[in-house]
Design a protein around this motif. Sequence first.
Motif, mmCIF file in Angstrom:
data_model
loop_
_atom_site.group_PDB
_atom_site.id
_atom_site.type_symbol
_atom_site.label_atom_id
_atom_site.label_comp_id
_atom_site.label_asym_id
_atom_site.label_seq_id
_atom_site.Cartn_x
_atom_site.Cartn_y
_atom_site.Cartn_z
ATOM 1 N N PRO A 1 -12.126 -4.809 -12.036
ATOM 2 C CA PRO A 1 -12.357 -4.301 -13.389
ATOM 3 C C PRO A 1 -12.913 -2.882 -13.327
ATOM 4 N N ILE A 2 -12.623 -2.107 -14.377
ATOM 5 C CA ILE A 2 -13.137 -0.744 -14.430
ATOM 6 C C ILE A 2 -13.495 -0.392 -15.866
ATOM 7 N N THR A 3 -14.637 0.272 -16.028
ATOM 8 C CA THR A 3 -15.057 0.752 -17.331
ATOM 9 C C THR A 3 -15.902 2.000 -17.131
ATOM 10 N N GLY A 4 -15.847 2.913 -18.090
ATOM 11 C CA GLY A 4 -16.667 4.111 -17.960
ATOM 12 C C GLY A 4 -16.309 5.142 -19.015
ATOM 13 N N LYS A 5 -17.208 6.126 -19.128
ATOM 14 C CA LYS A 5 -17.013 7.226 -20.070
ATOM 15 C C LYS A 5 -17.814 8.410 -19.569
ATOM 16 N N GLY A 6 -17.159 9.570 -19.439
ATOM 17 C CA GLY A 6 -17.849 10.751 -18.931
ATOM 18 C C GLY A 6 -16.864 11.847 -18.612
ATOM 19 N N ASN A 7 -17.196 12.680 -17.638
ATOM 20 C CA ASN A 7 -16.311 13.764 -17.212
ATOM 21 C C ASN A 7 -15.411 13.295 -16.073
ATOM 22 N N SER A 8 -14.262 13.917 -15.981
ATOM 23 C CA SER A 8 -13.301 13.516 -14.951
ATOM 24 C C SER A 8 -12.639 14.731 -14.329
ATOM 25 N N LYS A 9 -12.145 14.513 -13.126
ATOM 26 C CA LYS A 9 -11.320 15.505 -12.433
ATOM 27 C C LYS A 9 -10.234 14.745 -11.684
ATOM 28 N N ILE A 10 -8.986 15.146 -11.930
ATOM 29 C CA ILE A 10 -7.852 14.573 -11.207
ATOM 30 C C ILE A 10 -7.073 15.727 -10.592
ATOM 31 N N ILE A 11 -6.829 15.646 -9.303
ATOM 32 C CA ILE A 11 -6.113 16.694 -8.589
ATOM 33 C C ILE A 11 -4.832 16.122 -7.998
ATOM 34 N N PHE A 12 -3.712 16.719 -8.369
ATOM 35 C CA PHE A 12 -2.424 16.375 -7.792
ATOM 36 C C PHE A 12 -2.051 17.501 -6.826
ATOM 37 N N GLU A 13 -1.784 17.162 -5.584
ATOM 38 C CA GLU A 13 -1.507 18.184 -4.569
ATOM 39 C C GLU A 13 -0.064 18.106 -4.087
ATOM 40 N N ASN A 14 0.494 19.303 -3.839
ATOM 41 C CA ASN A 14 1.861 19.421 -3.323
ATOM 42 C C ASN A 14 2.832 18.573 -4.146
ATOM 43 N N VAL A 15 2.967 18.965 -5.399
ATOM 44 C CA VAL A 15 3.752 18.187 -6.366
ATOM 45 C C VAL A 15 5.200 18.670 -6.400
ATOM 46 N N ALA A 16 6.127 17.775 -6.133
ATOM 47 C CA ALA A 16 7.553 18.064 -6.305
ATOM 48 C C ALA A 16 7.944 17.672 -7.724
ATOM 49 N N ALA A 17 8.657 18.559 -8.415
ATOM 50 C CA ALA A 17 9.019 18.316 -9.810
ATOM 51 C C ALA A 17 10.520 18.424 -10.002
ATOM 52 N N LYS A 18 11.079 17.461 -10.730
ATOM 53 C CA LYS A 18 12.488 17.491 -11.116
ATOM 54 C C LYS A 18 12.571 17.254 -12.619
#
Length: 252
Positions: A140-157
């Motif tokens: 289970p997961i719960t929470g509220k606050g600040n976040s950071k998500i980093i996607f590295e070396n992303v291939a896009a089509k």
Amino acid sequence: MFRRDFISIFLVILLSVLSAAEFPSDLKKCKSDDSDCHKEVLQEVIDKFHKKGHRSLNLIAFDPLEVKSLVLPKVAGSPVNIELKFVDIVLTGISKVKLHKLSGLKEDGKNKYIYEVEASFPKIELNGPYSVNGQVLVLPITGKGNSKIIFENVAAKIKGKCSLVERDGKMYLNVDKIHIDLEPKSTHFDFANLFNGDKALGENMNKFLNENWVEVYKELKPVISEAIGKILLTIANGVYSKHAYADIFLPA
């Protein structure tokens, strides 16, 4: 869902570049099927105008990009069954895109066209407030606050389907559908204040998410891609609806 676009991304820039009725004199104008020209102009626009935009192209500044809201709803039966909400988030890294392949408009039937883009990003980073509730794999997961998500070396089509429609005696390009595929080589999650600020539980959950990022991203990807596609389609058609096809492209 998205209120503004999440990666307004190089595709939005592409559609703006190809759709200025009075094309600015500081940029080349392309034939509709000239892939090399489209790639050259788009890369130039990204490199030069990501901070301030380009008014003549109706191009907003896009790095950093502010995103009003993003909501990933719960999906029954999914291993990642969470409701994840972001508000007032900032996306960075779009301007570092490298274009590898970009097709011009290719005929796909009478008055039907497709286009394709292949590109890569060294890093795309998302920062801002979040709230989450649900279950990730077995936890289970719960929470509220600040976040950071980093996607590295992303291939896009990116693949779009378009059609020509007649209005007031002129032909206009309409984007019927956009499909986006983003594949990062790695993803890093950092959610602050999980479990009401319980430091030990929060650190363990972030560690768990990062150790299982492939599975987590796999479940989130369809929702993210669909949301981005809808926003880009709306933006693209907003541009194309104001400029006749003959005003956008050089004669073949």
